[in-house]
Scaffold this motif. Sequence first.
Motif, short mmCIF file in Angstrom:
data_model
loop_
_atom_site.label_atom_id
_atom_site.label_comp_id
_atom_site.label_asym_id
_atom_site.label_seq_id
_atom_site.Cartn_x
_atom_site.Cartn_y
_atom_site.Cartn_z
N THR A 113 -1.03 -0.33 2.04
CA THR A 113 -1.56 -0.36 0.68
C THR A 113 -2.89 0.38 0.64
N ASP A 114 -3.29 0.79 -0.58
CA ASP A 114 -4.54 1.54 -0.76
C ASP A 114 -5.08 1.24 -2.14
N ASP A 115 -6.41 1.38 -2.35
CA ASP A 115 -6.98 1.09 -3.66
C ASP A 115 -6.53 2.10 -4.70
N THR A 116 -6.12 3.30 -4.27
CA THR A 116 -5.57 4.29 -5.20
C THR A 116 -4.07 4.43 -4.97
N PRO A 145 -6.74 3.36 3.59
CA PRO A 145 -5.61 2.44 3.39
C PRO A 145 -5.58 1.36 4.48
N THR A 146 -4.80 0.35 4.24
CA THR A 146 -4.59 -0.66 5.28
C THR A 146 -3.71 -0.06 6.38
N ASP A 204 -4.25 8.60 2.37
CA ASP A 204 -4.30 8.65 0.91
C ASP A 204 -4.62 10.06 0.44
N SER A 207 -12.35 4.73 0.43
CA SER A 207 -11.72 3.55 1.04
C SER A 207 -10.45 3.97 1.76
N ASP A 211 -13.03 8.64 -3.68
CA ASP A 211 -12.24 7.67 -2.93
C ASP A 211 -12.65 7.72 -1.47
#
Length: 326
Positions: free
Chosen positions: A60-63, A36-37, A106, A34, A32
């Motif tokens: 938000t986050d991809d995980t 988070p926003t 994250d 990426s 991971d």
Amino acid sequence: MRSPHTHAALACSAALLLATLTTACGSEAHADTSEPTAPRGVTAQASSATSAHVMWKAATDDTAVTGYDVYRQGEKVKSVSASRVMIDIDGLTASTAYTFTVRARDAAGNLSAPSAAASVTTPAPTPADHGPPTRPGAPRGKADGSRAATLTWGGSTDDVGVTAYDIYQEGSRIHSVPGTQTTARLTGLRPGTIYTFTVRARDAADTSSPDSASLDLTTASAPGAPASTAPTDLRITNRADGKEHTVELDWKQPATGGRIPAYQLYMNGRLTTTIVWGGEPPAGRAHYELTVDDPRGTRYAMKLRAKLPDGKWGDFSAARTVVLGD
């Protein structure tokens, strides 16, 4: 000479080793990376001459987002879990301007970009403010669907001025608004849950008023969820018996399709006792007494849940606050 079985075992070991290495390399490829926003909607308000309340909207986050870091003037001062979207910052200086930013985090340790900065100036100290604000007017409100609620209440007065209103859920402060505001929208609630809210006013000396009257709100159930099994109409009184106090509880039992053999009683969020009836469980309303030796003025937030006929524990009742000696 090695047997065919030995050659086979070595071949299998080599294959397993190759598979392990391949998997490890593959896992690195899927790490991971990426971030988070950045949290949005960051606000800061002075709660007193030496404290501020910072709030933001979830990132938000991809995980998954696992937490938030709060920065004052670019220096990290607080970290909270992902379930928190507000924090109180203490130890500030009166009559001083501050800026706050928030970054999401994250599980891999990736940090978001800083949020937009929120500015606030703490008020001047008020050493002459010795009296607490008056009790806020009884709150009213409604659940907004299954995960939010809106509250309003009557304003308080103070000899100097009310700087903030704090909203409490079962004795824990969950939200604050400026002293000029007598309404609040609460988010992050759970579906099909009974919440008990009270409001306290606070002044610049960080002195709080007595609790307002309590307000029970039930959020809408999730689609297909079973009916509530919470006890209702919980009433609590207390009386002094010498140096001890007897606390009496009376409540309406939930409809569960059978008799309820036991209840769990929680005080200030912790399991205190399991109420087991000595004979036939009561029908209709139930009654229970307990004796405590805490001093007059001790405050308890109390709630119950029933043991259902299938052996599981049901939903919690609304919480009720009792103060010994009142």
